[in-house]
Design a protein around this motif. Structure first.
Motif, PDB file in Angstrom:
ATOM      1  N   ILE A 128      12.188  21.173 -25.344  1.00 32.85           N
ATOM      2  CA  ILE A 128      12.237  22.435 -24.615  1.00 32.85           C
ATOM      3  C   ILE A 128      12.568  22.183 -23.151  1.00 32.85           C
ATOM      4  O   ILE A 128      12.001  21.272 -22.524  1.00 32.85           O
ATOM      5  N   ARG A 129      13.471  22.993 -22.593  1.00 32.74           N
ATOM      6  CA  ARG A 129      13.759  22.959 -21.156  1.00 32.74           C
ATOM      7  C   ARG A 129      12.833  23.965 -20.472  1.00 32.74           C
ATOM      8  O   ARG A 129      12.805  25.140 -20.840  1.00 32.74           O
ATOM      9  N   VAL A 130      12.053  23.485 -19.499  1.00 32.70           N
ATOM     10  CA  VAL A 130      11.033  24.339 -18.895  1.00 32.70           C
ATOM     11  C   VAL A 130      11.346  24.652 -17.436  1.00 32.70           C
ATOM     12  O   VAL A 130      12.024  23.874 -16.741  1.00 32.70           O
ATOM     13  N   GLU A 131      10.836  25.788 -16.991  1.00 28.45           N
ATOM     14  CA  GLU A 131      10.905  26.197 -15.590  1.00 28.45           C
ATOM     15  C   GLU A 131       9.539  26.688 -15.168  1.00 28.45           C
ATOM     16  O   GLU A 131       8.923  27.490 -15.879  1.00 28.45           O
ATOM     17  N   PRO A 132       9.013  26.244 -14.011  1.00 28.93           N
ATOM     18  CA  PRO A 132       7.700  26.721 -13.578  1.00 28.93           C
ATOM     19  C   PRO A 132       7.771  28.175 -13.131  1.00 28.93           C
ATOM     20  O   PRO A 132       8.748  28.617 -12.531  1.00 28.93           O
ATOM     21  N   LEU A 133       6.728  28.928 -13.480  1.00 25.82           N
ATOM     22  CA  LEU A 133       6.622  30.303 -13.000  1.00 25.82           C
ATOM     23  C   LEU A 133       6.100  30.293 -11.569  1.00 25.82           C
ATOM     24  O   LEU A 133       5.279  29.437 -11.204  1.00 25.82           O
ATOM     25  N   PRO A 134       6.512  31.226 -10.707  1.00 23.18           N
ATOM     26  CA  PRO A 134       6.161  31.174  -9.284  1.00 23.18           C
ATOM     27  C   PRO A 134       4.664  31.276  -9.014  1.00 23.18           C
ATOM     28  O   PRO A 134       4.125  30.535  -8.190  1.00 23.18           O
ATOM     29  N   ALA A 135       3.955  32.187  -9.689  1.00 22.21           N
ATOM     30  CA  ALA A 135       2.521  32.365  -9.409  1.00 22.21           C
ATOM     31  C   ALA A 135       1.787  32.619 -10.721  1.00 22.21           C
ATOM     32  O   ALA A 135       1.378  33.752 -11.022  1.00 22.21           O
ATOM     33  N   PRO A 136       1.599  31.590 -11.536  1.00 23.72           N
ATOM     34  CA  PRO A 136       0.949  31.796 -12.832  1.00 23.72           C
ATOM     35  C   PRO A 136      -0.520  32.199 -12.677  1.00 23.72           C
ATOM     36  O   PRO A 136      -1.218  31.714 -11.786  1.00 23.72           O
ATOM     37  N   GLN A 137      -0.969  33.100 -13.559  1.00 21.37           N
ATOM     38  CA  GLN A 137      -2.356  33.534 -13.556  1.00 21.37           C
ATOM     39  C   GLN A 137      -3.195  32.596 -14.425  1.00 21.37           C
ATOM     40  O   GLN A 137      -2.677  31.942 -15.333  1.00 21.37           O
ATOM     41  N   PRO A 138      -4.522  32.530 -14.164  1.00 19.38           N
ATOM     42  CA  PRO A 138      -5.389  31.676 -14.992  1.00 19.38           C
ATOM     43  C   PRO A 138      -5.301  32.075 -16.470  1.00 19.38           C
ATOM     44  O   PRO A 138      -5.249  33.261 -16.807  1.00 19.38           O
ATOM     45  N   ASN A 139      -5.261  31.070 -17.328  1.00 24.98           N
ATOM     46  CA  ASN A 139      -5.179  31.241 -18.785  1.00 24.98           C
ATOM     47  C   ASN A 139      -3.878  31.882 -19.250  1.00 24.98           C
ATOM     48  O   ASN A 139      -3.759  32.290 -20.406  1.00 24.98           O
ATOM     49  N   GLU A 140      -2.917  31.999 -18.344  1.00 28.76           N
ATOM     50  CA  GLU A 140      -1.613  32.533 -18.694  1.00 28.76           C
ATOM     51  C   GLU A 140      -0.580  31.408 -18.626  1.00 28.76           C
ATOM     52  O   GLU A 140      -0.829  30.361 -18.022  1.00 28.76           O
ATOM     53  N   PRO A 141       0.601  31.581 -19.262  1.00 30.36           N
ATOM     54  CA  PRO A 141       1.621  30.531 -19.208  1.00 30.36           C
ATOM     55  C   PRO A 141       2.006  30.164 -17.776  1.00 30.36           C
ATOM     56  O   PRO A 141       2.152  31.044 -16.913  1.00 30.36           O
ATOM     57  N   ALA A 142       2.158  28.859 -17.540  1.00 34.19           N
ATOM     58  CA  ALA A 142       2.587  28.369 -16.228  1.00 34.19           C
ATOM     59  C   ALA A 142       4.074  28.063 -16.214  1.00 34.19           C
ATOM     60  O   ALA A 142       4.645  27.840 -15.145  1.00 34.19           O
ATOM     61  N   TYR A 143       4.687  28.056 -17.387  1.00 29.31           N
ATOM     62  CA  TYR A 143       6.108  27.731 -17.503  1.00 29.31           C
ATOM     63  C   TYR A 143       6.758  28.670 -18.513  1.00 29.31           C
ATOM     64  O   TYR A 143       6.106  29.194 -19.418  1.00 29.31           O
ATOM     65  N   THR A 144       8.046  28.853 -18.346  1.00 29.67           N
ATOM     66  CA  THR A 144       8.860  29.430 -19.411  1.00 29.67           C
ATOM     67  C   THR A 144       9.698  28.297 -20.005  1.00 29.67           C
ATOM     68  O   THR A 144       9.994  27.308 -19.315  1.00 29.67           O
ATOM     69  N   GLY A 145      10.068  28.439 -21.239  1.00 31.17           N
ATOM     70  CA  GLY A 145      10.818  27.365 -21.892  1.00 31.17           C
ATOM     71  C   GLY A 145      11.915  27.896 -22.788  1.00 31.17           C
ATOM     72  O   GLY A 145      11.751  28.940 -23.431  1.00 31.17           O
TER      73      GLY A 145
END
Length: 764
Positions: A128-145
């Protein structure tokens, strides 16, 4: 030499610059080239990188250096769940737990996938190619893939029994899998045994294999102590990776569920519906009723009702219960336990149709003519109250004239109308002509200690057929209704036999003087004609077995191609949502199509529904394999102290390596190696399903009766080895020239092995 800060900055900068591109490998060689480090300075660089890694300033993943706590642009990830919107969630395959929980990756799939593109699903491994999300919330995804490609699933660890070395030098593993059993034991060093104690069931990772000495392995997981037959099903659970422990979130959701009241449902509590199940049934999710049709336009007709527990009322799409049920796919039934698809609060309480208790249900009312063909049907969301919980034998005894205190009050108004309706359905069944194979089912009864008390084949009663026909008709109604409303659904399909298998069947039937033209398209009725010709003859068992092997395997799909075995154009599983996820999908689809309230099937991509169908088909095959292996192990344990005993059996399989034998009394399966047969060159003839001696013409064929001696039992692997004592029949003797020609060609290509009495005696 670069400074420490220079190295850290360089690694972070290279990772950042990679961005959308393919990830650049950053190791010692790449760093040395970037900073023009040569000769002995490379040793100093290696030392510096080790120090930075030990301090946690950088980390190493498969010889690649990266910044700690961040994922590289491309990762190998495991798809493990879905979010509330149904989107797939993944986590990196490798992660240092010291840095905290592994970050979640929200998988982004294209709206219009290209034709033939792989569809990822739960349990898959993917690049999977991933990109970090700008401001991830707790218990939520930190990346999109974004999916690059699906990867083969990792090999499961080898299961085995740990035997400790009395001198404290580790121990050995006795493999449980038949495939690994033949390769011998595994050696465990003291440092690799973990917490395993003597007699424990463990999962191990093979570290090294070689020509000399035992392969070495390391204990990955301690499963538990092997103390009795009760641990046998645990072996199958771990060997096949069956999800068997409900998480806290799932149990909490189940416990918070409250009984359903009448609400907007139809009140059917006055209708005398009854459940008829095996005496040891753990859940009761279907109830039936029948009555004469009062419509004068339908003389001799009946009104049939099948009510199914409304699981969709409690298990809502996207919830914790739903995600767990999809992961399990179905309940798995072992002789000593059940691995349920849903927690007991749902399966054995709120959705179990207990007598004299209000329960929500999804019911179908069917009008049939006197000859059994269906005139019309309608679905209803109701509140019902079962009048009684009956067993098959109990209901049959009442119909045969021996009613008890439970069935006596129900006999005239409930049971006899059910029997009359079934008689009508039998007429329709005969006209339809489904495949009629005689395949008795073997049952194992355990005592309180978990040991086999007896192995038996239950009698096939008319009440079994009654419930079966009612359920088949209800399943047909579900498929017809959803098709009429253009509602996507999951079908239960069974493809017709392939031309290759039909040609092989024709070749075999020719050997027993039954003519069947090659290339001929057969329907179930023609198969039934073949079975009728051999009934009560010496070929009956053999032909039933061959016809069964000719058939395709049933599966769940979204594109309908009919059910060959039942000879039905459309068919969907509707009657067991407590134990099959496919039925739950059909319930939701009916609720949506007929606007029956909440809990319907959300609008979904056809590809997603196809993915679900493929997943639950795989789960079904997994469950069948686990159940079969458990029975094999239990019987092998039961027979382990009877080595040397003689048994009667039947040849249940033939291949180049030897004969598979099924014992008549217990149904146990074992193997006779070709090397242990009489002195001859044996060749395997696939068309005749037989091993034939080139010199003697002696033939051992599928279905033949034989006498065997038990030579060896491997209880934990469920393996039995037999020696053939009596059996075989003369075949058409081959010519001398043919024998000489085949002998010159050798025995490897056709499975021929020459044995002599000295070898046979030594092996016995």
């Amino acid at each position: 030499m670069p400074s420490r800060d220079d190295l850290i900055a360089y690694i972070a900068r290279e990772r950042e610059a990679a961005g959308e591109k393919a990830p650049t490998k950053i190791g010692k060689r790449e760093i040395a080239r970037a900073f023009d480090i040569k000769g002995d300075d490379r040793i100093a660089l290696k030392r510096l990188l080790r120090e930075l890694e030990a301090e946690g300033a950088i980390e190493r993943r498969r010889k690649v250096l990266t910044s700690p706590g961040r994922l590289p642009p491309v990762v190998v990830a495991e798809i493990y769940s879905r979010d509330r919107d149904g989107d797939l969630l993944a986590k990196p395959g490798e992660w240092d737990e010291a840095l905290g929980p592994a970050p979640k990756i929200a998988i982004t799939l294209p709206r219009k996938p290209r034709s033939g593109a792989p569809v990822p699903g739960l349990g898959d491994r993917a690049l999977i190619r991933v990109e970090p999300l700008p401001a991830p919330q707790p218990n939520e995804p930190a990346y999109t893939g974004r999916l690059i490609k699906l990867l083969p699933r990792g090999r499961a660890g080898v299961l085995g029994l740990f035997r400790a070395d009395p001198n404290g030098r580790g121990g050995r593993i006795v493999p449980l899998d038949k495939k690994h059993l033949g390769k011998g034991e595994l050696q465990i060093a003291e440092t690799d045994r973990g917490a395993a104690q003597d007699g424990d069931l463990v999962s191990v990772e093979i570290l090294r294999t070689g020509r000399l000495g035992l392969p070495s392995a390391r204990v990955q997981e301690k499963i538990g102590a092997y103390s009795s037959e009760k641990a046998v099903s645990l072996i199958a659970i771990h060997a096949h990776g069956l999800p068997h422990v409900f998480g806290a979130e799932v149990l909490t959701e189940a416990e918070c569920a409250q009984p359903m009241g009448l609400g907007g449902r139809e009140d059917w509590r006055a209708l005398q519906l009854v459940t008829i199940d095996p005496p040891d049934a753990r859940d009761h999710d279907d109830a039936v009723h029948a009555a004469p049709d009062p419509d004068l336009a339908n003389p001799g007709g009946h009104i049939l009702t099948v009510a199914i527990a409304d699981v969709a009322a409690y298990v809502r799409p996207g919830g914790a219960l739903d995600r767990e049920a999809l992961e399990r796919g179905n309940s798995v039934y072992f002789p000593d336990r059940v691995v349920p698809m849903l927690p007991e609060r749902i399966s054995n309480d709120l959705c179990s149709l207990r007598p004299n208790e209000d329960r929500p249900a999804l019911a179908v009312r069917m009008i049939i003519a006197a000859d059994g063909h269906k005139l019309s049907h309608s679905f209803h969301r109701v509140l019902m109250r079962s009048a009684a919980k009956l067993s098959y034998a109990q209901a049959q005894a009442a119909l045969d004239g021996t009613a008890d205190e439970t069935t006596e009050p129900l006999l005239e108004q409930v049971l006899k109308p059910l029997q009359k309706a079934h008689d009508s359905l039998q007429n329709a069944r005969r006209k339809r002509g489904p495949l009629d194979l005689d395949l008795p089912e073997r049952k194992i009864k355990l005592n309180t200690e978990g040991k086999i008390e007896r192995i038996f084949t239950p009698a096939r009663l008319e009440t079994h057929r009654l419930i079966e026909e009612f359920m088949i008709l209800a399943n047909v109604c579900a498929a017809e209704t959803l098709e009429a409303h253009h509602q996507p659904l999951i079908y239960r399909t069974h493809d017709e036999p392939t031309l290759e298998k039909l040609n092989a069947l024709a070749e075999f039937l020719h050997t027993i003087d039954i003519k069947l033209a090659k290339g001929q398209v057969l329907r179930p009725a023609q198969f039934n004609g073949i079975l009728a010709r051999v009934r009560e003859t010496e070929h009956e068992h053999l032909v039933n077995e061959i016809v069964l092997r000719t058939q395709a395997q049933a599966e769940y799909v979204t594109q309908n191609y009919g059910h060959f075995g039942l000879n039905l154009r459309r068919y969907a599983h509707f009657t067991s949502p407590i134990r099959r996820y496919a039925d739950l999908i059909v319930h939701r689809a009916l609720i949506t199509a007929l606007k029956l309230g909440e809990g319907g099937l959300p609008r979904s991509d056809p590809a997603e529904l196809a993915e679900i169908a493929a997943k639950i088909s795989s789960a079904e095959r997994r469950a069948m394999a686990a159940e079969r292996e458990t029975v094999e192990r239990l019987i092998a344990i039961h027979l382990a102290d009877q080595v040397g005993a003689q048994f009667e059996g039947r040849i249940s399989g033939v291949n180049k390596a030897g004969l598979f034998i099924r014992l008549a009394e217990s149904g146990a399966d074992g193997f006779v190696p070709i090397s242990s047969l009489a002195q001859d060159y044996f060749r395997y003839e696939e068309g005749r399903h037989a091993l034939i001696g080139s010199r003697t013409g002696l033939m051992h064929r599928l279905g033949d009766l034989v006498s065997v001696r038990l030579v060896e039992a491997a209880p934990l692997a469920g393996a039995l080895r037999f020696e053939l004592l009596e059996g075989g029949r003369p075949s058409r003797a081959p010519s001398r020239a043919k024998i000489r020609g085949e002998t010159k060609r050798g025995s490897e290509d056709e499975g021929r092995v020459k044995t002599n009495s000295r070898v046979s005696r030594r092996r016995r």
